[in-house]
Design a protein around this motif. Sequence first.
Motif, short mmCIF file in Angstrom:
data_model
loop_
_atom_site.label_atom_id
_atom_site.label_comp_id
_atom_site.label_asym_id
_atom_site.label_seq_id
_atom_site.Cartn_x
_atom_site.Cartn_y
_atom_site.Cartn_z
N ASP A 96 5.35 5.10 22.00
CA ASP A 96 6.59 5.01 22.81
C ASP A 96 7.90 4.96 21.98
N ALA A 97 8.13 5.11 22.29
CA ALA A 97 10.46 5.15 21.84
C ALA A 97 10.68 3.71 21.32
N PRO A 98 10.46 2.79 22.26
CA PRO A 98 11.10 1.87 21.93
C PRO A 98 10.21 1.09 20.95
N ALA A 99 8.99 1.22 20.18
CA ALA A 99 8.32 1.06 19.40
C ALA A 99 8.37 1.19 18.11
N LEU A 100 8.80 2.59 17.83
CA LEU A 100 9.02 2.87 16.79
C LEU A 100 10.06 2.55 15.44
N GLU A 101 10.88 1.33 15.90
CA GLU A 101 11.92 1.19 14.53
C GLU A 101 11.28 0.01 14.43
N PRO A 102 10.38 -0.32 14.59
CA PRO A 102 10.06 -1.69 14.15
C PRO A 102 8.63 -1.35 14.11
N THR A 103 7.71 -0.36 14.55
CA THR A 103 6.66 0.36 13.32
C THR A 103 6.96 0.78 12.41
N LEU A 104 7.63 1.22 12.31
CA LEU A 104 8.29 2.89 11.01
C LEU A 104 8.76 0.62 9.98
N VAL A 105 9.73 -0.35 10.45
CA VAL A 105 9.95 -1.52 9.64
C VAL A 105 8.45 -2.35 9.10
N ALA A 106 7.02 -2.39 10.54
CA ALA A 106 6.42 -3.20 9.51
C ALA A 106 5.40 -1.84 8.10
N THR A 107 5.56 -0.82 8.96
CA THR A 107 4.68 0.30 8.20
C THR A 107 5.26 0.32 6.57
N LEU A 108 6.56 -0.04 6.47
CA LEU A 108 7.25 0.48 5.41
C LEU A 108 7.61 -1.26 4.64
N LEU A 109 7.42 -1.94 5.59
CA LEU A 109 7.35 -3.19 4.97
C LEU A 109 6.31 -3.61 4.46
N GLU A 110 4.58 -2.83 4.99
CA GLU A 110 3.46 -3.16 4.34
C GLU A 110 3.54 -2.50 3.23
N MET A 111 3.84 -1.39 2.57
CA MET A 111 3.99 -0.98 1.80
C MET A 111 4.27 -1.96 0.80
N SER A 112 5.80 -2.17 1.02
CA SER A 112 6.51 -2.90 -0.26
C SER A 112 6.02 -4.37 -0.25
N ARG A 113 4.84 -4.65 0.29
CA ARG A 113 4.34 -6.27 -0.46
C ARG A 113 2.51 -5.88 0.03
N THR A 114 2.25 -4.85 -0.20
CA THR A 114 1.07 -3.89 -1.28
C THR A 114 0.94 -2.81 -2.75
N ILE A 115 0.97 -1.75 -1.67
CA ILE A 115 0.80 -1.13 -2.18
C ILE A 115 1.81 -0.87 -3.12
N THR A 116 3.24 -0.96 -3.09
CA THR A 116 4.56 -0.75 -4.33
C THR A 116 4.85 -2.29 -5.68
N GLN A 117 3.60 -3.10 -4.93
CA GLN A 117 3.53 -4.32 -5.88
C GLN A 117 2.31 -4.17 -6.35
N LEU A 118 1.54 -2.76 -6.79
CA LEU A 118 0.18 -2.84 -7.54
C LEU A 118 0.66 -3.04 -8.81
N PRO A 119 -0.41 -3.33 -9.76
CA PRO A 119 -0.36 -3.02 -11.08
C PRO A 119 -0.21 -2.03 -11.74
N GLU A 120 -1.53 -1.01 -10.72
CA GLU A 120 -1.66 0.18 -11.38
C GLU A 120 -0.50 1.09 -11.10
N ARG A 121 0.23 1.08 -9.76
CA ARG A 121 1.28 1.94 -9.56
C ARG A 121 2.10 1.49 -10.69
N ALA A 122 2.64 0.79 -11.08
CA ALA A 122 3.48 0.06 -12.32
C ALA A 122 3.19 1.01 -13.07
N ALA A 123 1.64 0.65 -13.64
CA ALA A 123 0.79 1.68 -14.58
C ALA A 123 1.37 2.70 -14.96
N LEU A 124 0.92 3.55 -14.05
CA LEU A 124 0.86 5.09 -13.23
C LEU A 124 2.38 6.13 -13.63
N ILE A 125 3.43 4.68 -12.90
CA ILE A 125 4.90 5.58 -13.23
C ILE A 125 4.71 5.38 -15.15
#
Length: 220
Positions: A96-125
């Motif tokens: 659904d086109a109307p859901a595109l923007e909020p869904t992209l926001v939700a996707t990236l927010l979850e990534m920013s709050r979980t995956i990008t905060q992981l110590p393993e990610r920082a270690a790998l970088i």
Amino acid sequence: MVTVQAGPFPSHKASSVSERKRQEIQRAALALFTRDGYERTSVDAIAAEAGVSKRTVYNHFGDKENLFLVVTQRTFTWMIGLVNEVVGRHLDDLRDAPALEPTLVATLLEMSRTITQLPERAALIRLLITEARRFPVLTEPWRQRGTVTDVIAARLTRLADRGLLVLGDPVEATQHLTALTLNQLNTRSLFGTFEISAQETEKVIRSGVCIFLLAYGPRG
């Protein structure tokens, strides 16, 4: 939200004592390689940290170089799996086109709050930055398919096929999206060195997605 606590080396899920020891060795190795670097990390130190004998480390991994490559590749693969799970769960059924923007926001927010905060990610970088010249093989995933960019680009391509996005080069579009969102957060936090508030994080993500859709959203 995706469950990430187990980490790339979940010894509690191992089916045997030998496998649990293998996982503990890998966990210890990642911690010490990140803290002290490859050169200054000894097999003796890894064995002590893992609570096993030096011989056990050699029996499982052969030598320090192989252990280093195993733990970095395993961590990279685990991170890709997390990204794939989060992105797929949000975007695979989006039509659904109307859901595109909020869904992209939700996707990236979850990534920013979980995956990008992981110590393993920082270690790998940190390991990639400091040891890539010594081990050029560490950069191979960036020359192959299957990076974070590729995982997201595949989903954006499906959205384009459904008429929700207008893409020329999906990889380039993904790079623009992450540059406007996740990379902005990396820059502002110095890759997690400084804490960013939830309000600022959401503002960055929402603004980035809005700008992205001005360039790649459906026409008309």
